[in-house]
Design a protein around this motif. Structure first.
Motif, PDB file in Angstrom:
ATOM      1  N   ILE A 217       0.830  -0.893   0.327  1.00  0.00           N
ATOM      2  CA  ILE A 217       0.044   0.222  -0.209  1.00  0.00           C
ATOM      3  C   ILE A 217       0.819   1.481  -0.731  1.00  0.00           C
ATOM      4  O   ILE A 217       0.030   2.113  -0.767  1.00  0.00           O
ATOM      5  CB  ILE A 217      -0.716  -0.077   1.525  1.00  0.00           C
ATOM      6  N   ALA A 218       1.251   1.239   0.776  1.00  0.00           N
ATOM      7  CA  ALA A 218       3.262   2.029   0.605  1.00  0.00           C
ATOM      8  C   ALA A 218       3.269   2.516  -0.409  1.00  0.00           C
ATOM      9  O   ALA A 218       3.754   3.966  -0.599  1.00  0.00           O
ATOM     10  CB  ALA A 218       3.386   2.111   2.108  1.00  0.00           C
ATOM     11  N   GLU A 219       4.305   1.409  -0.667  1.00  0.00           N
ATOM     12  CA  GLU A 219       4.517   1.585  -2.425  1.00  0.00           C
ATOM     13  C   GLU A 219       3.669   1.920  -3.684  1.00  0.00           C
ATOM     14  O   GLU A 219       4.377   2.918  -4.421  1.00  0.00           O
ATOM     15  CB  GLU A 219       5.445   0.302  -2.662  1.00  0.00           C
ATOM     16  N   SER A 220       2.765   1.996  -3.407  1.00  0.00           N
ATOM     17  CA  SER A 220       1.536   2.162  -4.778  1.00  0.00           C
ATOM     18  C   SER A 220       1.395   3.809  -4.227  1.00  0.00           C
ATOM     19  O   SER A 220       1.241   4.531  -5.212  1.00  0.00           O
ATOM     20  CB  SER A 220       0.125   1.566  -4.426  1.00  0.00           C
ATOM     21  N   ILE A 221       0.713   4.387  -2.788  1.00  0.00           N
ATOM     22  CA  ILE A 221       1.196   5.730  -2.896  1.00  0.00           C
ATOM     23  C   ILE A 221       2.046   5.901  -3.291  1.00  0.00           C
ATOM     24  O   ILE A 221       2.149   7.346  -3.986  1.00  0.00           O
ATOM     25  CB  ILE A 221       0.929   5.792  -1.317  1.00  0.00           C
ATOM     26  N   ILE A 222       3.212   5.863  -2.783  1.00  0.00           N
ATOM     27  CA  ILE A 222       4.118   7.123  -3.421  1.00  0.00           C
ATOM     28  C   ILE A 222       4.579   6.890  -5.126  1.00  0.00           C
ATOM     29  O   ILE A 222       4.571   8.346  -4.695  1.00  0.00           O
ATOM     30  CB  ILE A 222       5.470   6.076  -2.792  1.00  0.00           C
ATOM     31  N   ASP A 223       4.521   5.336  -5.356  1.00  0.00           N
ATOM     32  CA  ASP A 223       4.477   5.823  -6.026  1.00  0.00           C
ATOM     33  C   ASP A 223       3.275   6.473  -7.882  1.00  0.00           C
ATOM     34  O   ASP A 223       3.196   6.847  -9.113  1.00  0.00           O
ATOM     35  CB  ASP A 223       4.772   4.013  -6.923  1.00  0.00           C
ATOM     36  N   ASN A 224       2.322   6.684  -6.781  1.00  0.00           N
ATOM     37  CA  ASN A 224       0.940   6.562  -8.100  1.00  0.00           C
ATOM     38  C   ASN A 224       0.042   8.311  -7.446  1.00  0.00           C
ATOM     39  O   ASN A 224      -0.256   9.034  -7.908  1.00  0.00           O
ATOM     40  CB  ASN A 224      -0.400   5.637  -7.693  1.00  0.00           C
ATOM     41  N   MET A 225       0.935   8.259  -6.116  1.00  0.00           N
ATOM     42  CA  MET A 225      -0.065   9.608  -5.546  1.00  0.00           C
ATOM     43  C   MET A 225       1.563  10.435  -5.214  1.00  0.00           C
ATOM     44  O   MET A 225       1.261  12.263  -5.202  1.00  0.00           O
ATOM     45  CB  MET A 225      -0.268   9.207  -4.334  1.00  0.00           C
ATOM     46  N   HIS A 226       3.044   9.977  -5.285  1.00  0.00           N
ATOM     47  CA  HIS A 226       3.937  11.381  -5.023  1.00  0.00           C
ATOM     48  C   HIS A 226       3.193  11.658  -3.618  1.00  0.00           C
ATOM     49  O   HIS A 226       4.022  12.910  -3.575  1.00  0.00           O
ATOM     50  CB  HIS A 226       3.762  12.418  -5.817  1.00  0.00           C
ATOM     51  N   ARG A 227       3.401  11.277  -2.385  1.00  0.00           N
ATOM     52  CA  ARG A 227       3.121  10.881  -1.381  1.00  0.00           C
ATOM     53  C   ARG A 227       3.958  11.097  -0.598  1.00  0.00           C
ATOM     54  O   ARG A 227       3.737   9.337  -1.008  1.00  0.00           O
ATOM     55  CB  ARG A 227       1.555  11.381  -0.431  1.00  0.00           C
ATOM     56  N   GLY A 228       4.287  11.228   0.566  1.00  0.00           N
ATOM     57  CA  GLY A 228       5.405  10.766   1.911  1.00  0.00           C
ATOM     58  C   GLY A 228       3.746  10.105   1.974  1.00  0.00           C
ATOM     59  O   GLY A 228       3.551  10.228   2.733  1.00  0.00           O
ATOM     60  N   VAL A 229       4.914   8.678   2.551  1.00  0.00           N
ATOM     61  CA  VAL A 229       4.644   7.732   4.139  1.00  0.00           C
ATOM     62  C   VAL A 229       5.335   6.916   5.188  1.00  0.00           C
ATOM     63  O   VAL A 229       6.382   7.431   4.987  1.00  0.00           O
ATOM     64  CB  VAL A 229       3.753   6.736   2.996  1.00  0.00           C
ATOM     65  N   LYS A 257      -8.769   8.940  -4.767  1.00  0.00           N
ATOM     66  CA  LYS A 257      -8.000   7.916  -5.456  1.00  0.00           C
ATOM     67  C   LYS A 257      -7.503   6.650  -4.236  1.00  0.00           C
ATOM     68  O   LYS A 257      -6.822   6.468  -4.832  1.00  0.00           O
ATOM     69  CB  LYS A 257      -6.675   8.566  -6.461  1.00  0.00           C
ATOM     70  N   LEU A 258      -6.780   7.717  -2.964  1.00  0.00           N
ATOM     71  CA  LEU A 258      -6.250   6.738  -1.831  1.00  0.00           C
ATOM     72  C   LEU A 258      -7.273   5.903  -1.252  1.00  0.00           C
ATOM     73  O   LEU A 258      -6.295   4.792  -1.659  1.00  0.00           O
ATOM     74  CB  LEU A 258      -5.784   8.005  -0.574  1.00  0.00           C
TER      75      LEU A 258
END
Length: 306
Positions: A217-229, A257-258
């Motif tokens: 989940i963290a990797e997908s958020i970083i890759d697709n939303m460019h947000r720090g996790v 989107k999240l």
């Protein structure tokens, strides 16, 4: 280095007082442009001054400053120099501008009482909010409430509400129920606007995600939303299992989107979405320099006093 820091703090202080002055100008203009022509009131010492103005014609600004003198003296004795100096400056500026903008009484833009109430609340709230955003104050009952909270452990909002209700009862007795009721509407709009300005209009969402597939989940958020996790280490109270909780802040428009990303990775994930009034740091807004400068100034004043 010390000289550079001193000059930077001086610059912040100048910008801060400029912001306080602008906020006082907006609030005082709103009072004279909307409230006074409609015989409405505001809260605190200014509200008392407006009652006396309607009855006897005494200048509102001068009255406001005079009524604040005993409160400022109490603050100086009980709360210290660091707390009081800024309030003295803010009170003086606000009181002066209240009388300076008095000619605006003749230029009321609307005759409808509800429109007057709404726009008065919005613009006065904008002004007060800017003052508070700059860590300033216009004095009045805020001082009394802070003293009561410090020495009697009472909720500040409750103290202010009680004092303002007393003013409304006096206004209802003197001028009738209608102006008092419209004033309550004004106070609500004003307080809402102040909260928005102080906290920031651009609200964010803080999200906690509990899932066994937290890394994906963290990797997908970083890759697709460019947000720090961030991973927060947690433990199930019943199972005693150690697990990582995904923590992320996103804009309101990114929540959909999240949720889509989390559902695709783990449809059974446990998700908590919370409102965050203001998020500062990398990827979001910068930390308010005026607040930091104000804290440094207060620390300097405290050191000098000691």
């Amino acid at each position: 280095m010390t000289h550079h820091l001193h000059m930077r703090m001086l610059g912040h202080r100048v910008m801060r007082y400029a912001g306080i002055t602008l906020g006082c100008l907006i609030a005082s203009s709103a009072i004279n442009l909307f409230l006074v022509p409609a015989h409405l009131l505001t809260g605190g010492a200014t509200g008392i001054a407006m009652i006396v103005y309607y009855l006897f014609g005494l200048p509102i600004g001068l009255q406001t400053f005079v009524y604040n003198i005993p409160l400022l003296f109490m603050a100086w004795k009980l709360m210290g120099r660091a707390y009081t100096v800024d309030i003295i400056i803010g009170t003086a500026i606000f009181s002066f501008l209240l009388d300076l903008t008095r000619p605006l009484n003749a230029y009321a833009p609307v005759n409808d009482m509800m429109l007057t109430t709404v726009y008065g609340g919005v613009f006065a709230g904008l002004g007060y909010g800017l003052v508070f955003r700059m860590n300033g104050s216009t004095g009045g009952f805020d001082i009394l409430a802070a003293i009561v909270r410090k020495y009697y452990d009472l909720h500040m909002g409750g103290v202010l509400f009680s004092l303002n209700c007393l003013i409304m009862l006096i206004a209802a007795f003197l001028f009738g129920m209608a102006p008092a009721m419209f004033t309550l509407i004004y106070m609500f709009i004003n307080a809402t606007m102040v909260d928005k300005i102080v906290a920031g209009f651009n609200q964010r969402k803080a999200v906690l995600i509990v899932s066994d597939r937290h890394r994906e989940i963290a990797e997908s958020i970083i890759d697709n939303m460019h947000r720090g996790v961030t991973f927060l280490h947690g433990q199930g109270a019943y199972t005693r299992r150690e697990r990582n909780v995904v923590f992320v802040c996103v804009g309101t428009t990114q929540v959909g989107k999240l949720k889509f990303i989390v559902h695709n990775v783990d449809p059974h994930a446990f998700v908590i979405i919370m409102s965050a009034n203001e998020v500062m740091g990398r990827g979001f807004g910068r930390i308010n320099q005026n607040d930091a400068a104000a804290s440094d100034e207060n620390a300097e004043d405290e050191n000098e006093r000691r």
